[in-house]
Design an enzyme around this catalytic site. Sequence first.
Site, PDB file in Angstrom:
ATOM      1  N   CYS A   1       0.817  -1.218   0.000  1.00  0.00           N
ATOM      2  CA  CYS A   1       0.000   0.000   0.000  1.00  0.00           C
ATOM      3  C   CYS A   1       0.845   1.260   0.000  1.00  0.00           C
ATOM      4  O   CYS A   1       0.358   2.337  -0.342  1.00  0.00           O
ATOM      5  CB  CYS A   1      -0.938  -0.014   1.214  1.00  0.00           C
ATOM      6  SG  CYS A   1      -2.637  -0.413   0.769  1.00  0.00           S
TER       7      CYS A   1
ATOM      8  N   ASP B   1     -17.417   4.390   0.596  1.00  0.00           N
ATOM      9  CA  ASP B   1     -17.547   2.944   0.807  1.00  0.00           C
ATOM     10  C   ASP B   1     -16.302   2.204   0.342  1.00  0.00           C
ATOM     11  O   ASP B   1     -15.653   2.587  -0.646  1.00  0.00           O
ATOM     12  CB  ASP B   1     -18.767   2.406   0.049  1.00  0.00           C
ATOM     13  CG  ASP B   1     -20.049   2.502   0.867  1.00  0.00           C
ATOM     14  OD1 ASP B   1     -19.941   2.564   2.101  1.00  0.00           O
ATOM     15  OD2 ASP B   1     -21.143   2.523   0.269  1.00  0.00           O
ATOM     16  N   ASP B   2     -15.971   1.112   1.034  1.00  0.00           N
ATOM     17  CA  ASP B   2     -14.795   0.314   0.692  1.00  0.00           C
ATOM     18  C   ASP B   2     -15.004  -0.481  -0.587  1.00  0.00           C
ATOM     19  O   ASP B   2     -14.024  -0.846  -1.245  1.00  0.00           O
ATOM     20  CB  ASP B   2     -14.471  -0.642   1.844  1.00  0.00           C
ATOM     21  CG  ASP B   2     -13.948   0.086   3.072  1.00  0.00           C
ATOM     22  OD1 ASP B   2     -12.801   0.542   3.022  1.00  0.00           O
ATOM     23  OD2 ASP B   2     -14.691   0.219   4.057  1.00  0.00           O
TER      24      ASP B   2
ATOM     25  N   ASP C   1      -8.268  -4.607  -5.863  1.00  0.00           N
ATOM     26  CA  ASP C   1      -7.066  -4.017  -5.276  1.00  0.00           C
ATOM     27  C   ASP C   1      -5.850  -4.674  -5.896  1.00  0.00           C
ATOM     28  O   ASP C   1      -5.896  -5.843  -6.304  1.00  0.00           O
ATOM     29  CB  ASP C   1      -7.043  -4.187  -3.758  1.00  0.00           C
ATOM     30  CG  ASP C   1      -6.436  -2.977  -3.056  1.00  0.00           C
ATOM     31  OD1 ASP C   1      -5.488  -2.397  -3.627  1.00  0.00           O
ATOM     32  OD2 ASP C   1      -6.902  -2.617  -1.965  1.00  0.00           O
TER      33      ASP C   1
ATOM     34  N   HIS D   1      -6.566 -12.284 -15.267  1.00  0.00           N
ATOM     35  CA  HIS D   1      -5.845 -11.738 -16.409  1.00  0.00           C
ATOM     36  C   HIS D   1      -4.373 -11.651 -16.040  1.00  0.00           C
ATOM     37  O   HIS D   1      -4.016 -11.275 -14.915  1.00  0.00           O
ATOM     38  CB  HIS D   1      -6.383 -10.347 -16.760  1.00  0.00           C
ATOM     39  CG  HIS D   1      -5.707  -9.732 -17.950  1.00  0.00           C
ATOM     40  ND1 HIS D   1      -5.996 -10.091 -19.244  1.00  0.00           N
ATOM     41  CD2 HIS D   1      -4.734  -8.784 -18.032  1.00  0.00           C
ATOM     42  CE1 HIS D   1      -5.249  -9.393 -20.071  1.00  0.00           C
ATOM     43  NE2 HIS D   1      -4.466  -8.592 -19.365  1.00  0.00           N
TER      44      HIS D   1
ATOM     45  N   ASP E   1     -11.592  -1.275   6.517  1.00  0.00           N
ATOM     46  CA  ASP E   1     -10.286  -1.901   6.732  1.00  0.00           C
ATOM     47  C   ASP E   1      -9.226  -0.810   6.719  1.00  0.00           C
ATOM     48  O   ASP E   1      -9.337   0.197   6.015  1.00  0.00           O
ATOM     49  CB  ASP E   1      -9.991  -3.001   5.704  1.00  0.00           C
ATOM     50  CG  ASP E   1      -9.969  -2.499   4.278  1.00  0.00           C
ATOM     51  OD1 ASP E   1     -10.587  -1.464   3.986  1.00  0.00           O
ATOM     52  OD2 ASP E   1      -9.329  -3.165   3.439  1.00  0.00           O
TER      53      ASP E   1
END
Length: 709
Positions: free
Chosen positions: A399, A429-430, A446, A520, A605
């Site tokens: 991150c 919103d996550d 992510d 992918h 999170d």
Amino acid sequence: MHTPYPLTQDVVLVGGGHTHALVLRKWAMSPLLGARLTLIDPNPTAPYSGMLPGHIAGHYDRAALEIDLVRLARFAGARLVLGRAEGLDLAAREIHVSGRPPIRYHRASLDIGVTSRLPDLPGFTDHALAAKPLGAFADRWEAFCTNPPPEPHVLILGGGVAGVELAMACAHRLGATAKVTLIEASDTALAGMNAKTRDTLLGEMAAQGITLRLNARAAEIGADHVRLEGGEALRADITIGATGARPQDWLAQTGLARVDGFVAVDDQLRSLSDDRIYAVGDCAHMGFAPRPKAGVYAVRQAPILYHNLRADLTGRARKRYKPQSDYLKLVSTGRKAAVADKAGMRSSGALLWRLKDRIDRKFMAKFHDLPAMSAPDLPRLRAEGVQAALSGKPLCGGCGAKVGAGLLSDVLAGLPSPARDDVLSRPGDDAAILRHGAGQQVITTDHLRAFVEDPYLMTRIALQHALGDVWAMGADPQAVLSQIILPKATPAVHAGMLAEITAAASEGARAVGAELVGGHTSIGAELSIGFTVTGLAPARAIGLDGARPGDRLVLTRPIGTGVLLAAEMQAAAPGQQVAALWELLAADQSKTARHLAAKAHAMTDVTGFGLAGHLARLCAASGTGAEIRLDAIPIHAGAEALAAAGHRSSLYPANRALVPDWPETTPRHELLFDPQTAGGLLAALPPGDPVPGTVEIGRVTADPGLRLV
């Protein structure tokens, strides 16, 4: 590993012994273009055997004799696999490692040492302590010394040099009240050593009150005794096996030619039965020039192994290893003195201890003081701003490599509201929410820039990171699709990487009740791994906007990930702490997430924006404030000290700007803005009983703003 060149050859070093450690260090000074180097070892550190008696005697702390394999692998640009090798498939050219897919190789080398355990002796496995492997032995010994009995009885099996040296080290560490007994099955201790040296060492043992029992063979090991053949029982508060070198059991199943269980090698250190396999150190048998098991040979094998591995990959001629006929043996006597033996000559005293200490410290300095590697020079002609852009710390992985929240907010502010009535949207919103039958479906994606070179481990962490958004919405994971960017490599190398990635993703998805359904894959400059995850939620997915004044704020994981990962990239974080972090980041949070989903008013999170940033977003969406108890927030081991030393993630400045009014007076304050990879869940819960797997860190308030209490 960022490289503009394709990876074409895999060199795998199995075991972090002295030879392989020196090869890694030398490889760092001159990497081989196109070769990927991998180290497999079950532990993040490897002890140096030469200093172990001094550690047992109390002269060295544990750090002094440990080679940090995490730092060394980073320095060498090598992939580190923390796992125990348990098999070798010569036909498939694969190394089997416990708990994960096989690892493919073009060339491999074994440096796995030996063991001194006695598997056939009843009670040994349950009640005794083998002197090798060294790491486990040192751990157990320290635990025993922390709270020994008033009159500790130590019993050592094996009257060779190792047993005698350990006996004197134990006696010195435990003091005059200790009763140390050395058992030797034959009628001679220190067999193979010249008579003068033997007499000196036996005299030193006697002077220290150590009892030597010859012609005594252990028949059974108990929790507090050793029973000899014949029935006599000797008290033993701790029993140590130092009976000589035994090969690792799994070598017998490899198909490699062996002598007495050890891998037989030629004078180029290659297996006699497979010239793609090398073996060095104590696990190898040098039939061309038989020698006793001794670290000096392992050290001098390193430049030959380094040259020959590279010669195989580049088509050059290999070199032969010619071991010396004799070497200086320095045997420590517990106290700061030593006995020297070479070519039949004997001497002893404190001066020899100082010589041994200097030799050992010089060897360990090779790994404790790794030289700084300078970046390649920039071209003389370059665009303005390039030098300034490269002058900061290296870009973090995980991150820490993401774009700051301020820039994201500016870009996303221009998006229109959803035009479809089945696509629901709430600020912050996550995950996206889709109307789905009687309930709701959430979907998120992510992607992480790799911060570990092990594709299997990195996949496990990236999946847990992506699942966090689904869990934060109170949803159960449903389907997983992968998005993989592989570094440039040959099809064979790519096949091995994808096999590891797919296995980790499929295992991880099924463990939380989801399925890997496709994805992918493309090729780029470096390894990146991401996932799109869908989840099923009840009538209303949990969001950021439901927190109420008086709610408890709970957190499921420590913070400090970004600091630890940034420091590890600069070879500054202790390997033990980094390994513990990796293990936690790859761990499943689904059980705790389900507990929270049943109670939470609001949840998120904690990832790229840091704890402070994500809490600020939750409070803003809920129209509340929060009070946080700084001392209640769990911190990853080592993170606070590294923050104090100035280590920060490259995303830290952007996160700090999210909450400008919070104080920044200590390293612990700084960690509130540290970006987290695969971070914990932050939930607002009504008053009530504690939720397993969480730590309460504060409460929601009616007054807006964030306060530290």
